[in-house]
Scaffold this motif. Structure first.
Motif, mmCIF file in Angstrom:
data_model
loop_
_atom_site.group_PDB
_atom_site.id
_atom_site.type_symbol
_atom_site.label_atom_id
_atom_site.label_comp_id
_atom_site.label_asym_id
_atom_site.label_seq_id
_atom_site.Cartn_x
_atom_site.Cartn_y
_atom_site.Cartn_z
ATOM 1 N N ASP A 799 40.237 103.749 -4.374
ATOM 2 C CA ASP A 799 41.303 102.756 -4.560
ATOM 3 C C ASP A 799 41.816 102.737 -5.995
ATOM 4 O O ASP A 799 43.006 102.554 -6.246
ATOM 5 C CB ASP A 799 40.802 101.358 -4.167
ATOM 6 N N THR A 803 45.724 103.410 -6.774
ATOM 7 C CA THR A 803 46.534 102.400 -7.480
ATOM 8 C C THR A 803 47.269 103.036 -8.646
ATOM 9 O O THR A 803 48.479 102.818 -8.838
ATOM 10 C CB THR A 803 45.622 101.254 -7.977
ATOM 11 N N GLU A 806 49.982 105.612 -7.394
ATOM 12 C CA GLU A 806 51.171 104.974 -6.810
ATOM 13 C C GLU A 806 52.003 104.273 -7.882
ATOM 14 O O GLU A 806 53.203 104.064 -7.697
ATOM 15 C CB GLU A 806 50.747 103.965 -5.732
ATOM 16 N N SER A 848 36.517 101.970 0.575
ATOM 17 C CA SER A 848 37.948 101.902 0.227
ATOM 18 C C SER A 848 38.718 100.937 1.120
ATOM 19 O O SER A 848 38.812 101.129 2.339
ATOM 20 C CB SER A 848 38.574 103.299 0.322
ATOM 21 N N THR A 849 39.295 99.920 0.506
ATOM 22 C CA THR A 849 40.142 98.966 1.233
ATOM 23 C C THR A 849 41.411 99.676 1.709
ATOM 24 O O THR A 849 41.889 99.436 2.822
ATOM 25 C CB THR A 849 40.530 97.799 0.290
ATOM 26 N N LYS A 850 41.962 100.538 0.851
ATOM 27 C CA LYS A 850 43.240 101.206 1.183
ATOM 28 C C LYS A 850 43.063 102.075 2.433
ATOM 29 O O LYS A 850 43.929 102.128 3.290
ATOM 30 C CB LYS A 850 43.728 102.072 0.022
ATOM 31 N N ARG A 854 45.376 100.609 4.971
ATOM 32 C CA ARG A 854 46.688 101.263 4.882
ATOM 33 C C ARG A 854 46.670 102.688 5.463
ATOM 34 O O ARG A 854 47.596 103.093 6.151
ATOM 35 C CB ARG A 854 47.110 101.304 3.413
ATOM 36 N N TYR A 855 45.638 103.445 5.161
ATOM 37 C CA TYR A 855 45.600 104.852 5.599
ATOM 38 C C TYR A 855 44.629 105.001 6.767
ATOM 39 O O TYR A 855 43.591 105.644 6.647
ATOM 40 C CB TYR A 855 45.161 105.771 4.455
#
Length: 959
Positions: A799, A803, A806, A848-850, A854-855
């Motif tokens: 993450d 971050t 991006e 990983s939160t992402k 998200r993914y």
């Protein structure tokens, strides 16, 4: 201007003085930073009032300046455009008008410029050269041809390519017709001046240069202009290979222009025979007869050495073409060849014996290292071996008649014995003598061990007045070392070591060479033929004796003259490993430090000091933490003296050893003295020398984890990252950049790197867009995994990377992950890299939160890739001292160019998680704990996001 040139002349003269050369060279480096320095040097070269030695020093300095400062890695000019143009306008004319020694240096400088500029950025050069050719003035013409040859000769070793073909077509377009015309002009001038000594020599030199250029022009393909004139050119070659002139009859020492011309013709004949047999085959028989007659008519004088070698090389080329080789397939012809050509050229001559006595180290190098490529012995042996390839039984039978004859005569005549042994070596060994194993295959019609026992062993064991017999015996063992088994070697090793006590330089050096190569020998499993236990009884005396032989030299130049002795010391230390602590390691260290202090005054033999630092590296590698040695403190004083005095040849070695000392030190602190070095290595100065980048970056990478607090407190992270940026920008240093970056990321938490991380990623991504190499991609992916694997505890993790990525560009992570990370990780070969990939993927799935939110598809891809890596779980073997240390074959090392790595100091692959030993068990434990921590979320994702096959494969890890 005059005073500038006077000052420059004084500095150049001072570089020739052993006492002041280093100071003068450093002052010259400062001068080189001033505008138009290169033109000042050329002004000095052209000055007729300056001393010849000053002009020569200026030409040498100019050549070296051009080598390092003309263009950068991408071929862009580092000098101002007007300076480049002036150099090109002046250089050719200046070279043509200069004395021969200066011509050589300027010719090399032109060749260096041509490397980057010819022909497209210097397309006027060939026309300029042609316009300066003279039909009547051989001096001017020879100057032009020297320049032309110095440029065209670069084509010889190159592989064919469209660019190379275009360059040759361009040259032939301007140069082809004038070249063919000049051949007949030179021929006419030689005829016209056959009684005029000076002019005859000058025009013969012209013809020689033309034949060399003929070779250059045809080295890739025969240009049409040569093909259409092949008949007259062949007639010209015939004429001059048999040409004689009484003017040269009284010369006896140096080769005259006539022998040089004939040698060049033999070179060209060899090329045409090897490469263009379809066009040239019809002339080969007649040339073979001509060259045979030349060989039969020349005497043993040194004057004919090169010609004899080149003639033999041509005959070797003829024997390499099967249909031509048949002319030798006859017992009577082979007997004549052995008697008339082989024997006269393999027998020891007076000049060989003089060299043995007066220049022993030169004798050894020529004999052993293959630097005798132009020796009669080598050329005759190569010819004999080529005949042997074609007609092994017949040639062996013929040669053995002579071997037996000379062995019988050898009972009372050591020279005859030497010839017999040499002939045996020539027919028994098949293929090249390899540096690692000697001869690997032997002639099936001979018995190597039996011949040794019956004819040679006694020379090794008994005292003899004739050292050459001893040398022959040792050389025999050295050559056939792989053919002897352990038991046979066990009886030979003691007498071999005893020969180190000989009073004869060549005998004790050969003994050192043979001992070192035997200690180097390993079996199929990579185990030493003579392990530590076998060599222990001899180690202490052996080392003391070798050090005494080196110390006998006294002066810096003499101490480092004999690299073979130092190579043997290095090998004993490598085989003994930590065992040396029981056999006088303190004495060994004292000797090595004393030698360092002597040779740093004038480093003159790169091979010697390479082995010398390998020996120090071996002590550090195996004994670094032995309290009684106290290596860190002992080496500090001599090494700091090297850095303070800027002994540039030794600086890369010093930093490799310093880095190894730090890496092996169990303490988490930087030793007190080392703190002063942090400041020094962050200064721009040391990085300007190209060869310093790998060892300096490794040193900083080694010191970062131990000096983390100081680096943070004293704001040193920014200068380290500036060095990272500089290294990343270079084609050859981007790997060193990642060594630094991995040390930084492995040491500092994410919060410390927060302000720099965006810039780091921008630099990495920018280079990634410009057709990156596979090795660059591999390091980028390894860096990503290191960040990703440091998830948790407020460190970093996937993450953290996402971050910052991006923030540079929205949605940049998805293509980066799918097209770079996943495929490259799948191609990782090294277990440490695959292990890092496993840890990174596992932590991504679990932390990983992402990826969780998200993914979601990416989570599935990551899991599939993790399972692929776990099909063959990476096993990482720990340990620094286990691998066998094989120094690179010295001839493969470009000494003085760039950077020479020390094998004893090589770093193993970096394992960032050494505490994780069994990767598959760790994955299972980590996933189960994370699943619990996150309330069963991992198991839920498995159920939702994986195919049935993947679920089944992952089940054992979560069970």
């Amino acid at each position: 201007m005059a005073s500038t040139l006077d000052h420059l002349a004084q500095l150049l003269d001072a570089t020739l003085d052993a006492q002041h050369h280093r100071k003068a060279e450093n002052a010259l480096k400062e001068e080189a930073k001033k505008p138009k320095y290169s033109l000042s040097l050329l002004s000095l070269v052209s000055s007729t009032t300056a001393a010849l030695k000053t002009r020569l020093a200026a030409a040498l300095a100019f050549k070296n300046f051009i080598r390092h400062n003309y263009v950068d890695e991408d071929g862009k000019y580092k000098l101002p455009e007007d300076e480049v143009q002036t150099i090109k306008q002046e250089l050719v004319g200046l070279m043509i008008s200069s004395p021969p020694t200066i011509q050589t240096q300027l010719g090399e400088a032109i060749s260096l410029i041509a490397d980057s500029d010819f022909w497209e950025r210097w397309d006027t050069l060939t026309k300029d050269l042609v316009s300066r050719l003279s039909n009547t003035d051989f001096k001017a013409t020879n100057g032009v041809l020297e320049v032309a040859h110095s440029i065209f000769v670069r084509w010889r070793p190159l592989f064919q390519s469209n660019d190379l073909n275009r360059e040759i077509i361009h040259v032939v377009g301007d140069f082809g017709e004038p070249f063919v015309q000049l051949l007949s002009i030179a021929d006419g001038q030689i005829e016209a001046n056959k009684t005029n000594g000076d002019a005859l020599k000058g025009w013969l030199e012209t013809m020689s240069l033309l034949i060399r250029i003929l070779y250059d022009l045809c080295c890739q393909d025969i240009p049409p202009v040569i093909e259409t004139h092949l008949q007259p050119i062949s007639q010209l070659l015939h004429k001059y290979i048999v040409y004689t002139n009484p003017i040269f009859d009284d010369e006896d020492d140096e080769a005259t222009p006539l022998e040089i011309l004939k040698s060049d013709i033999c070179d060209a004949l060899q090329l045409f025979t090897n490469k263009y047999d379809d066009d040239f085959g019809k002339y080969v028989q007649e040339f073979t007869n001509n060259v045979w007659n030349v060989l039969s008519s020349v005497g043993p004088e040194k004057r004919y050495d090169t010609l004899t070698c080149k003639a033999l090389q041509f005959l070797t080329a003829v024997a390499s073409v099967r249909r031509h080789a048949e002319i030798f397939n006859n017992e009577q012809i082979l007997s004549t060849i052995v008697e008339k050509v082989i024997l006269p050229n393999v027998a020891l001559r007076e000049s060989d014996i003089e060299m043995f006595e007066d220049e022993p180290i030169e004798f050894i190098r020529r004999d052993l290292e293959g630097s005798d490529t132009d020796s009669r012995r080598r050329a005759a042996t190569d010819f004999l071996r080529k005949l042997l390839d074609n007609f092994e039984p017949l040639v062996t039978q013929v040669v053995f008649r002579y071997i037996n004859h000379y062995l019988a005569a050898g009972k009372s005549d050591w020279k005859a014995k030497d010839t017999a042994v040499y002939l045996f070596l020539a027919v028994a060994a098949k293929g090249a003598v390899t540096a690692a194993h000697g001869v690997k295959t032997v002639n099936s019609f001979v018995n190597v061990v039996e011949f040794f026992e019956q004819n040679i062993a006694s020379d090794l064991l008994t005292e003899t007045d004739q050292p050459i017999s001893k040398v022959d015996a040792i050389k025999y063992l050295y050559t056939f070392r792989s053919q002897l088994n352990k038991a046979q070697w066990a009886s030979a090793i003691r007498p071999l070591i005893q020969n180190l006590a000989s009073s004869n330089y060549v005998v004790y050096t050969y003994a050192a060479i043979a001992v070192e190569r035997v200690l180097f020998l390993t079996d199929e499993q990579g185990q030493h033929l003579f392990p530590r236990s076998d060599i222990e009884p001899y180690a202490k005396d052996l080392l003391e004796h070798l050090f005494a032989l080196i110390a006998k030299g006294g002066t810096a130049v003499k101490v480092q003259e004999n690299e073979f002795l130092m190579r043997c010391i290095m090998r004993v230390l490598i085989v003994m490993k930590e065992g040396i602590l029981d056999y006088g390691a303190e004495t060994v260290l004292t000797h090595l430090i004393n030698i360092t202090n002597v040779i740093k005054e004038n480093p003159s033999n790169p091979r010697f000091y390479y082995y010398h630092f390998e020996a120090i590296g071996a002590l550090v590698r195996y004994c670094s933490n032995a309290p009684k040695l106290n290596l860190l403190q002992q080496l500090w004083t001599p090494f700091i003296a090297i850095l303070n005095e800027d002994v540039s040849e030794f600086v890369p070695f010093v930093f490799q050893i310093f880095a190894l000392l730090l890496e092996l030190s169990p303490s988490n602190q930087v030793p007190g003295d080392f703190k002063v070095l942090i400041e020094a290595v962050l200064a721009p100065g040391p990085w300007e020398t190209r060869g310093n980048a790998p060892p300096l970056s490794r040193f900083i990478a080694a010191i970062i984890p131990k000096a983390a607090e100081e680096i943070k407190a004293e704001k040193k992270l920014e200068p380290i990252l500036t060095i990272f940026q500089r290294l990343l920008g270079g084609k050859k240093t981007d790997q060193n950049a990642f060594d630094l970056l991995e040390a930084i990321v492995g040491t500092f938490p994410g919060s410390v790197l927060e302000e720099y991380f965006g810039t780091i990623l921008t630099l990495i991504f920018t280079k990634l867009q410009a057709s990156p190499t596979d090795s660059y991609k591999s390091r980028v992916v390894r860096f990503y995994h290191l960040v990703s694997a440091r998830a948790g505890d407020g460190q970093m993790g996937a993450d953290y990377f996402i971050t910052h990525a991006e923030a540079i560009q929205q949605n940049v992570f998805t293509p980066f992950y799918l097209t770079i990370i996943l495929p490259t990780t799948g191609q990782f070969a090294r277990p440490v890299d695959r292990k890092l990939g496993v840890i990174s993927y596992t932590k991504t799935l679990c932390e990983s939160t992402k990826f969780a939110e998200r993914y979601q598809k990416g989570w599935g891809f990551t899991c599939n890739n993790l399972l692929d890596l776990l099909k063959n779980p990476p096993r990482v073997t720990a340990g620094f001292g286990d691998a066998i240390v094989n120094e690179a074959d010295v001839d493969d090392i470009g000494f003085g160019v760039g950077f020479t790595p020390l094998n004893t100091c090589k770093r193993g692959p970096r394992d960032d998680f050494p505490e994780i030993l069994e990767v598959d068990k760790w994955v299972s434990q980590y996933m189960k704990e994370a699943n619990q921590r996150h309330g069963g979320a991992i198991a839920k994702f498995v159920g939702e996001r994986l195919s049935p096959e993947a679920k089944a494969a992952l089940a054992p890890y979560l069970a």
